[in-house]
Each structure stands twice: as structure tokens, then as C-alpha cells.
Design a protein around this motif. Structure first.
Motif, PDB file in Angstrom:
ATOM      1  N   PRO A  61      44.753  54.625  28.641  1.00  0.00           N
ATOM      2  CA  PRO A  61      43.400  55.871  27.833  1.00  0.00           C
ATOM      3  C   PRO A  61      41.961  55.768  28.427  1.00  0.00           C
ATOM      4  O   PRO A  61      41.487  54.425  28.972  1.00  0.00           O
ATOM      5  N   CYS A  62      41.423  56.436  27.556  1.00  0.00           N
ATOM      6  CA  CYS A  62      39.860  56.702  28.880  1.00  0.00           C
ATOM      7  C   CYS A  62      39.447  57.067  27.971  1.00  0.00           C
ATOM      8  O   CYS A  62      39.528  58.220  27.090  1.00  0.00           O
ATOM      9  N   LEU A  63      38.332  56.766  26.988  1.00  0.00           N
ATOM     10  CA  LEU A  63      37.690  56.434  25.766  1.00  0.00           C
ATOM     11  C   LEU A  63      36.528  56.790  26.027  1.00  0.00           C
ATOM     12  O   LEU A  63      35.655  56.604  25.460  1.00  0.00           O
ATOM     13  N   GLU A  64      36.030  56.877  27.448  1.00  0.00           N
ATOM     14  CA  GLU A  64      34.206  58.015  27.440  1.00  0.00           C
ATOM     15  C   GLU A  64      33.629  59.113  26.508  1.00  0.00           C
ATOM     16  O   GLU A  64      33.059  59.339  26.440  1.00  0.00           O
ATOM     17  N   GLU A  66      34.267  60.044  22.607  1.00  0.00           N
ATOM     18  CA  GLU A  66      34.894  59.968  21.359  1.00  0.00           C
ATOM     19  C   GLU A  66      35.521  60.537  20.446  1.00  0.00           C
ATOM     20  O   GLU A  66      36.445  59.722  19.785  1.00  0.00           O
ATOM     21  N   PRO A  69      40.264  61.467  21.829  1.00  0.00           N
ATOM     22  CA  PRO A  69      41.217  60.538  22.236  1.00  0.00           C
ATOM     23  C   PRO A  69      42.024  60.348  22.965  1.00  0.00           C
ATOM     24  O   PRO A  69      43.183  59.365  23.327  1.00  0.00           O
ATOM     25  N   ARG A  89      48.998  61.752  21.505  1.00  0.00           N
ATOM     26  CA  ARG A  89      49.331  60.299  22.504  1.00  0.00           C
ATOM     27  C   ARG A  89      50.472  60.896  22.982  1.00  0.00           C
ATOM     28  O   ARG A  89      49.964  60.290  24.369  1.00  0.00           O
ATOM     29  N   SER A 141      30.451  49.265  23.351  1.00  0.00           N
ATOM     30  CA  SER A 141      31.396  49.781  23.903  1.00  0.00           C
ATOM     31  C   SER A 141      32.960  49.465  22.881  1.00  0.00           C
ATOM     32  O   SER A 141      33.977  49.021  22.920  1.00  0.00           O
ATOM     33  N   SER A 163      43.746  54.603  17.488  1.00  0.00           N
ATOM     34  CA  SER A 163      42.746  54.236  18.714  1.00  0.00           C
ATOM     35  C   SER A 163      42.379  52.658  18.974  1.00  0.00           C
ATOM     36  O   SER A 163      42.144  52.722  20.098  1.00  0.00           O
ATOM     37  N   ASP A 166      44.713  51.894  22.336  1.00  0.00           N
ATOM     38  CA  ASP A 166      44.076  53.003  23.224  1.00  0.00           C
ATOM     39  C   ASP A 166      42.415  51.479  23.518  1.00  0.00           C
ATOM     40  O   ASP A 166      42.466  51.434  25.164  1.00  0.00           O
ATOM     41  N   TRP A 167      41.824  50.852  21.993  1.00  0.00           N
ATOM     42  CA  TRP A 167      41.402  50.312  23.068  1.00  0.00           C
ATOM     43  C   TRP A 167      41.233  49.019  23.714  1.00  0.00           C
ATOM     44  O   TRP A 167      40.778  48.777  24.800  1.00  0.00           O
ATOM     45  N   SER A 170      42.228  49.643  27.290  1.00  0.00           N
ATOM     46  CA  SER A 170      41.101  49.636  27.760  1.00  0.00           C
ATOM     47  C   SER A 170      40.263  49.326  28.657  1.00  0.00           C
ATOM     48  O   SER A 170      39.618  49.445  29.103  1.00  0.00           O
TER      49      SER A 170
END
Length: 353
Positions: A61-64, A66, A69, A89, A141, A163, A166-167, A170
Motif C-alpha cells: 500500500p501507498c500511504l502518501e 491519508e 487508502p 482494498r 508517519s 489501515s 497497510d501501515w 508500508s
């Protein structure tokens, strides 16, 4: 699907110069990812652009962002970055899997690795659970808790299960979703995290460690020290909150005809049950609020003729169309991307009418 096409469908792409977000039709081939504008329910040829996959790196996942998602980030050999958003997702991960396979097509070993999930997971000796929780609390972060709703109750300072998964991926604490779920379960077992609400509390009663934490967008969790629950009174619950409190049954990108201007736009549709509602969202907007929706109680849904433009449809739009007529006789004209997808949506809606 045409020859050589690995996957196709809608994704929402961030613009290069002006960073606005627009739905595009993407076609993945062995070495390129093509994207097209859509006009009148059809893709406009030639393609609007292409992403050369040779030497590309993928972040998922890319969390850039917010509020987005379900992002994938691609970085080409020339360091051009592409941000692509899927509707869920599951769809994001399906795209990431196929794109990764296309990038590594010349390396059978890499492709084989993609198909193997590590079933045993041990925390690396140099990383402690305390270290992970400290990183989760990082103001820039870390995980950002926010108010979330479940079944009419508001829970402050919570985050959703998927979430956190994902975090963890990442931030390189886990290599895949299975590892991340196991790690999140360990954090709960050691009382760093607590489940909040019916969905996540129910999973705790499961005996298997790997199944105690839910990689799910409806399961809520909180940091153990900030465990507070606020139940909003029935009077405070607005109609829209009740509408949006149902369980998500299906979601995806579909094209919809506008009521006033009759123009066609791609929307993210979300089908919920208990109560049964179909909402649609503007994927170009940051806020996660529906731009429209209607109750499915007493509605009629049916496929439209594939030969020619059906009555009520404006412009030269044809193929894979269906219509929903609400109880108050409002007509919604919607277009899926294939006959199979149209059949799936019609069947799912019919069950709730």
C-alpha cells in the motif's frame, strides 16, 4: 478480454501537472499500462498515456494520501511517479499483483515468489513490539486515530483493521498481509491495542491467533491507553448516518448518467445492507462523503438492451447498461464495464430490494 490484456478496468489517476484526480480506463499488458479518457461511456482512442513497466518500482500500500487508502504508486526508470487509486482494498491488491507480475515477467523466480505466502512469521530479533508502537504514535508517519462509526455508535480515536495492516507493510514490519495480521494480533495479545465495537470484539473470541485481528475496513481498534467509547444518542443520528451504517456488500467504479445535464461520469458505487442503500461517490474528491444515494426498498433493477441506445439514455452510450427505478419513480441509468460485472451488480441489488 483482448489478446495480451492481463487486466483492465477503472482506476483514479493523479494528474502530473495539476494534481487533480480523474477516473481513467486502464489496460495492463505485458510491458505497458495504458490509460484512456472516457466519453459517453466509451474509451477514447488513442490512449491518453502509457506507463512503461520495464524497471518500474511499485509501492502498495501507498500511504502518501491519508484520504485515499487504496493507492498504488508506480515509479518509472525515469523517476516519474504515478498514483493510482482502486475502489477497494481487494481491487487494489489485485491490480498490484498483476502489475508486479508484469514488471517481473522476465524473471520466473520473482513471479513464483509472488504466489508463495510465508505461513510462519517471527518478529525480527532487533525489533520489539514497543518499537513498533512508538512508530505508530509518531505524529508525522504513524497511525492517525479518528472518530469512526459502527452500527450507530461513534468511537473516538480509532482506526480500521485494514489501515493498520497497510501501515505495517508500508513500514516494512511485515512482508505481506498474513504476516501483518499475525503481528497485529501479537500487539493485541500484549495489550498495546484494543478492539472496539461489535465486529472486532467478536473476532477476539476466535481461538486462532492469526484470526483474532481482522484485516477489514469495518473492524475498529484503538491504542489501549486511549480506550474511550462515546455512544451518540438516537436523536443525534442524522438520516445520512443511518443510511451509511449498513454493511458494505459490494463496491466498484461504474459510469452514471446525470439527472440534470445527462452527462456520464464515473462514480464509486457502494452497496450496503441493513439498511439497504446504494450510494455513489465522486472519486476526484478527497472527502469520503457520498454525492448521492437512494434506498433500495421497493426499487426495481433491470438490464437494458445491448443493441442500440436504450430509451432514456442520452448520447451514444450503449452496452452493459442497467437501470434502477426507486420507489418514488426516480430513474438511474448506470453502465458497467462488462456483461459479467453488470450481472453481478443486478444480482446483488435484487437481493436487497
Amino acid at each position: 478480454m483482448e489478446d495480451g490484456v492481463l487486466k483492465e478496468g477503472f482506476l483514479v489517476k493523479r494528474g502530473h501537472i495539476v494534481h487533480n484526480w480523474k477516473a481513467r480506463w486502464f489496460i495492463l499488458r505485458q510491458n505497458t499500462l495504458l490509460y484512456y479518457k472516457l466519453e459517453g461511456g466509451r474509451k477514447v482512442t488513442p490512449p491518453k498515456g502509457q506507463i512503461l513497466l520495464d524497471g518500474c518500482t511499485i509501492t502498495c500500500p501507498c500511504l502518501e494520501y491519508e484520504n485515499r487508502p487504496h493507492l498504488i504508486k508506480l515509479k518509472t526508470q525515469t523517476s516519474t511517479e504515478y498514483f493510482l487509486e482502486a475502489c477497494s482494498r481487494e481491487e487494489r491488491d489485485a491490480w498490484a499483483f498483476e502489475i508486479t507480475g508484469a514488471i517481473h515477467a522476465g524473471q520466473p523466480g520473482k513471479v513464483q515468489q509472488l504466489h508463495i505466502l510465508k505461513n510462519s512469521f517471527k518478529l525480527p530479533p532487533h525489533i520489539s513490539l514497543h518499537h513498533i508502537v512508538d512508530k505508530m504514535h509518531d505524529s508525522s508517519s504513524g497511525i492517525r486515530p479518528s472518530p469512526n462509526m459502527e452500527q450507530g455508535s461513534t468511537y473516538k480515536k480509532t482506526f480500521i483493521g485494514s489501515s493498520l495492516v497497510d501501515w505495517l507493510i508500508s513500514n516494512s514490519f511485515s512482508a505481506n498481509r498474513l504476516e501483518a495480521v499475525t503481528l497485529a494480533s501479537m500487539l493485541m495479545e500484549e495489550n498495546f491495542l484494543r478492539p472496539v465495537g461489535v465486529r472486532s470484539m467478536g473476532a477476539i473470541r476466535s481461538g486462532d491467533l492469526a484470526e483474532q485481528f481482522l484485516d477489514d475496513s469495518t473492524a475498529l481498534y484503538t491504542f489501549a491507553e486511549s480506550y474511550k467509547k462515546k455512544i451518540s444518542s438516537k436523536e443525534e443520528i442524522s438520516l445520512s448516518t443511518v443510511e451509511l451504517s449498513g454493511t458494505v456488500v459490494k463496491q466498484g467504479y461504474l459510469a452514471k448518467q446525470g439527472h440534470k445535464r445527462k452527462n456520464w461520469k464515473v462514480r464509486r458505487f457502494v452497496l450496503r445492507k441493513d439498511p439497504a442503500f446504494l450510494h455513489y461517490y465522486d472519486p476526484s474528491k478527497e472527502e469520503n462523503r457520498p454525492v448521492g444515494g437512494f434506498s433500495l426498498r421497493g426499487s426495481l433493477v433491470s438490464a437494458l438492451e445491448d443493441n442500440g441506445v436504450p430509451t432514456g439514455v442520452k448520447g451514444n452510450v450503449q452496452g452493459n447498461l442497467f437501470k434502477v427505478i426507486t420507489k418514488d419513480d426516480t430513474h438511474y441509468y448506470i453502465q458497467a464495464s462488462s456483461k459479467a460485472e453488470r450481472a453481478e451488480w443486478i444480482e446483488a441489488i435484487k437481493k436487497l430490494t
